[in-house]
Design a protein around this motif. Structure first.
Motif, PDB file in Angstrom:
ATOM      1  N   VAL A 103       0.823  -1.218   0.000  1.00 45.98           N
ATOM      2  CA  VAL A 103       0.000   0.000   0.000  1.00 45.98           C
ATOM      3  C   VAL A 103       0.854   1.263   0.000  1.00 45.98           C
ATOM      4  CG1 VAL A 103      -1.664   1.332   1.366  1.00 45.98           C
ATOM      5  CG2 VAL A 103      -2.002  -1.124   1.054  1.00 45.98           C
ATOM      6  N   TYR A 104       1.945   1.288   0.779  1.00 43.66           N
ATOM      7  CA  TYR A 104       2.687   2.527   0.997  1.00 43.66           C
ATOM      8  C   TYR A 104       3.890   2.728   0.082  1.00 43.66           C
ATOM      9  CZ  TYR A 104      -0.052   3.532   5.148  1.00 43.66           C
ATOM     10  OH  TYR A 104      -1.078   3.832   6.007  1.00 43.66           O
ATOM     11  N   SER A 105       4.505   1.686  -0.412  1.00 45.86           N
ATOM     12  CA  SER A 105       5.750   1.881  -1.173  1.00 45.86           C
ATOM     13  C   SER A 105       5.479   2.612  -2.488  1.00 45.86           C
ATOM     14  CB  SER A 105       6.444   0.549  -1.442  1.00 45.86           C
ATOM     15  OG  SER A 105       5.695  -0.231  -2.335  1.00 45.86           O
ATOM     16  N   GLY A 106       6.432   3.489  -2.822  1.00 43.85           N
ATOM     17  CA  GLY A 106       6.336   4.244  -4.067  1.00 43.85           C
ATOM     18  C   GLY A 106       5.472   5.487  -3.992  1.00 43.85           C
ATOM     19  N   LYS A 107       4.830   5.742  -2.875  1.00 41.49           N
ATOM     20  CA  LYS A 107       3.997   6.947  -2.722  1.00 41.49           C
ATOM     21  C   LYS A 107       4.901   8.157  -2.551  1.00 41.49           C
ATOM     22  CE  LYS A 107       0.058   4.692  -2.480  1.00 41.49           C
ATOM     23  NZ  LYS A 107      -0.797   4.614  -3.604  1.00 41.49           N
ATOM     24  N   LYS A 108       4.383   9.310  -2.924  1.00 39.51           N
ATOM     25  CA  LYS A 108       5.128  10.555  -2.732  1.00 39.51           C
ATOM     26  C   LYS A 108       5.070  10.956  -1.265  1.00 39.51           C
ATOM     27  CE  LYS A 108       4.209  12.251  -7.358  1.00 39.51           C
ATOM     28  NZ  LYS A 108       3.562  13.273  -8.157  1.00 39.51           N
ATOM     29  N   LEU A 109       6.094  11.661  -0.825  1.00 42.61           N
ATOM     30  CA  LEU A 109       6.175  12.120   0.558  1.00 42.61           C
ATOM     31  C   LEU A 109       4.952  12.960   0.922  1.00 42.61           C
ATOM     32  CD1 LEU A 109       7.851  12.272   3.168  1.00 42.61           C
ATOM     33  CD2 LEU A 109       8.933  14.325   2.244  1.00 42.61           C
ATOM     34  N   GLU A 111       1.992  12.704  -0.235  1.00 46.43           N
ATOM     35  CA  GLU A 111       0.811  11.846  -0.091  1.00 46.43           C
ATOM     36  C   GLU A 111       0.733  11.226   1.303  1.00 46.43           C
ATOM     37  OE1 GLU A 111      -0.541   9.294  -3.627  1.00 46.43           O
ATOM     38  OE2 GLU A 111       1.616   9.600  -3.955  1.00 46.43           O
ATOM     39  N   VAL A 112       1.847  10.715   1.780  1.00 42.74           N
ATOM     40  CA  VAL A 112       1.812  10.016   3.064  1.00 42.74           C
ATOM     41  C   VAL A 112       1.734  10.979   4.244  1.00 42.74           C
ATOM     42  CG1 VAL A 112       2.970   7.968   2.193  1.00 42.74           C
ATOM     43  CG2 VAL A 112       4.322   9.780   3.234  1.00 42.74           C
ATOM     44  N   MET A 113       2.062  12.247   4.026  1.00 43.00           N
ATOM     45  CA  MET A 113       2.035  13.214   5.118  1.00 43.00           C
ATOM     46  C   MET A 113       0.726  14.006   5.199  1.00 43.00           C
ATOM     47  SD  MET A 113       4.663  12.528   6.757  1.00 43.00           S
ATOM     48  CE  MET A 113       4.587  13.818   7.972  1.00 43.00           C
ATOM     49  N   ALA A 114      -0.028  14.089   4.123  1.00 43.14           N
ATOM     50  CA  ALA A 114      -1.305  14.812   4.145  1.00 43.14           C
ATOM     51  C   ALA A 114      -2.309  14.032   4.996  1.00 43.14           C
ATOM     52  CB  ALA A 114      -1.833  14.995   2.726  1.00 43.14           C
ATOM     53  N   PRO A 115      -2.972  14.706   5.955  1.00 47.88           N
ATOM     54  CA  PRO A 115      -3.892  13.991   6.863  1.00 47.88           C
ATOM     55  C   PRO A 115      -5.002  13.213   6.152  1.00 47.88           C
ATOM     56  CG  PRO A 115      -3.450  16.183   7.710  1.00 47.88           C
ATOM     57  CD  PRO A 115      -2.831  16.116   6.339  1.00 47.88           C
ATOM     58  N   LYS A 116      -5.630  13.811   5.151  1.00 50.98           N
ATOM     59  CA  LYS A 116      -6.709  13.109   4.445  1.00 50.98           C
ATOM     60  C   LYS A 116      -6.172  11.873   3.717  1.00 50.98           C
ATOM     61  CE  LYS A 116     -10.263  16.511   3.509  1.00 50.98           C
ATOM     62  NZ  LYS A 116     -11.013  17.219   2.474  1.00 50.98           N
ATOM     63  N   ARG A 118      -3.455  10.228   4.408  1.00 54.36           N
ATOM     64  CA  ARG A 118      -3.003   9.243   5.399  1.00 54.36           C
ATOM     65  C   ARG A 118      -4.181   8.383   5.859  1.00 54.36           C
ATOM     66  NH1 ARG A 118       0.441  11.678   9.899  1.00 54.36           N
ATOM     67  NH2 ARG A 118      -1.389  12.977  10.039  1.00 54.36           N
ATOM     68  N   GLU A 119      -5.331   9.008   6.117  1.00 52.06           N
ATOM     69  CA  GLU A 119      -6.531   8.247   6.509  1.00 52.06           C
ATOM     70  C   GLU A 119      -6.991   7.334   5.370  1.00 52.06           C
ATOM     71  OE1 GLU A 119      -8.254   7.750   9.355  1.00 52.06           O
ATOM     72  OE2 GLU A 119      -6.547   8.781  10.248  1.00 52.06           O
ATOM     73  N   HIS A 120      -6.921   7.848   4.147  1.00 53.08           N
ATOM     74  CA  HIS A 120      -7.301   7.037   2.989  1.00 53.08           C
ATOM     75  C   HIS A 120      -6.388   5.805   2.859  1.00 53.08           C
ATOM     76  CE1 HIS A 120      -8.580   5.905  -1.007  1.00 53.08           C
ATOM     77  NE2 HIS A 120      -7.322   5.981  -1.415  1.00 53.08           N
ATOM     78  N   LEU A 121      -5.082   6.024   3.017  1.00 51.32           N
ATOM     79  CA  LEU A 121      -4.135   4.908   2.942  1.00 51.32           C
ATOM     80  C   LEU A 121      -4.355   3.901   4.073  1.00 51.32           C
ATOM     81  CD1 LEU A 121      -0.895   6.845   1.966  1.00 51.32           C
ATOM     82  CD2 LEU A 121      -2.163   5.232   0.534  1.00 51.32           C
ATOM     83  N   LYS A 122      -4.700   4.397   5.259  1.00 50.18           N
ATOM     84  CA  LYS A 122      -4.965   3.501   6.390  1.00 50.18           C
ATOM     85  C   LYS A 122      -6.210   2.654   6.106  1.00 50.18           C
ATOM     86  CE  LYS A 122      -5.979   3.342  11.284  1.00 50.18           C
ATOM     87  NZ  LYS A 122      -6.320   4.091  12.483  1.00 50.18           N
ATOM     88  N   LYS A 127      -8.644  -2.582   4.604  1.00 50.53           N
ATOM     89  CA  LYS A 127      -9.386  -3.456   3.687  1.00 50.53           C
ATOM     90  C   LYS A 127      -8.515  -4.618   3.214  1.00 50.53           C
ATOM     91  CE  LYS A 127     -12.508   0.048   1.899  1.00 50.53           C
ATOM     92  NZ  LYS A 127     -12.857   0.879   0.735  1.00 50.53           N
ATOM     93  N   GLU A 128      -7.260  -4.313   2.897  1.00 51.12           N
ATOM     94  CA  GLU A 128      -6.336  -5.350   2.440  1.00 51.12           C
ATOM     95  C   GLU A 128      -6.093  -6.387   3.541  1.00 51.12           C
ATOM     96  OE1 GLU A 128      -3.904  -7.166  -0.405  1.00 51.12           O
ATOM     97  OE2 GLU A 128      -5.141  -5.381  -0.673  1.00 51.12           O
ATOM     98  N   VAL A 129      -5.890  -5.926   4.763  1.00 53.83           N
ATOM     99  CA  VAL A 129      -5.654  -6.837   5.890  1.00 53.83           C
ATOM    100  C   VAL A 129      -6.902  -7.665   6.182  1.00 53.83           C
ATOM    101  CG1 VAL A 129      -5.244  -6.887   8.390  1.00 53.83           C
ATOM    102  CG2 VAL A 129      -3.786  -5.509   6.915  1.00 53.83           C
ATOM    103  N   ASP A 130      -8.068  -7.053   6.110  1.00 55.05           N
ATOM    104  CA  ASP A 130      -9.320  -7.782   6.326  1.00 55.05           C
ATOM    105  C   ASP A 130      -9.458  -8.902   5.302  1.00 55.05           C
ATOM    106  OD1 ASP A 130     -11.917  -8.153   7.608  1.00 55.05           O
ATOM    107  OD2 ASP A 130     -12.751  -7.418   5.709  1.00 55.05           O
ATOM    108  N   HIS A 131      -9.097  -8.623   4.068  1.00 51.93           N
ATOM    109  CA  HIS A 131      -9.163  -9.638   3.020  1.00 51.93           C
ATOM    110  C   HIS A 131      -8.141 -10.755   3.279  1.00 51.93           C
ATOM    111  CE1 HIS A 131      -9.411 -11.489  -0.902  1.00 51.93           C
ATOM    112  NE2 HIS A 131      -8.115 -11.293  -1.068  1.00 51.93           N
TER     113      HIS A 131
END
Length: 148
Positions: A103-109, A111-116, A118-122, A127-131
């Motif tokens: 989910v996180y690799s290759g994202k721009k800095l 992207e991972v630091m913006a609060p919205k 970050r919640e979207h990525l979480k 969803k991925e873990v649930d699956h």
């Protein structure tokens, strides 16, 4: 002397009327049994709404890992998995860590630091873990989140 038919009544007419009346009775009995069976199901066996939500079980914290981001940056992320009470043992975390990398690799800095974002990525990670764990993990917590 043998009597085969009653006097005054034709011999061939009595049998078809009895068969016709027997078929009507059979249809009525079958319909009545179907109605009673449906009513019994409705009152006694019908599911009573949606199943109850899973109850929270143990939380398993995983060792933080570093994920490579775009532009030579990296993210150090730690997660914890909230299992349900249906899980009898600790949740093994390798599948969850693989999902973090996916989910996180290759994202721009940014992207991972913006609060919205970050919640979207979480939520995407959840969803991925649930699956991956087939519903045995009900939540994912971020325990460490440092980007550079």
């Amino acid at each position: 002397m043998t009597i085969t038919a009653m006097p005054g009544a034709p011999a061939g007419d009595a049998a078809p009327e009895e068969k016709k009346g027997g078929k009507k009775k059979l249809v009525i009995v079958v319909v009545l049994l179907a109605v009673l069976g449906g009513a019994g199901y409705w009152f006694f066996l019908k599911p009573s709404g949606p199943p109850p939500p899973p109850e929270p079980g143990e939380v398993t914290a995983l060792e933080p890992i570093q994920v490579n981001l775009a532009g030579g940056h990296f993210l150090r992320i730690g997660i914890a998995l909230q299992a349900t009470t249906t899980v009898a043992h600790d949740v093994e975390g390798s599948k969850a860590l693989d999902a973090v990398i996916h989910v996180y690799s290759g994202k721009k800095l940014e992207e991972v630091m913006a609060p919205k974002e970050r919640e979207h990525l979480k939520e995407e990670l959840k969803k991925e873990v649930d699956h991956l764990y087939h519903g045995d993990v009900m939540d994912v917590y971020l325990t460490e989140y440092v980007a550079q």
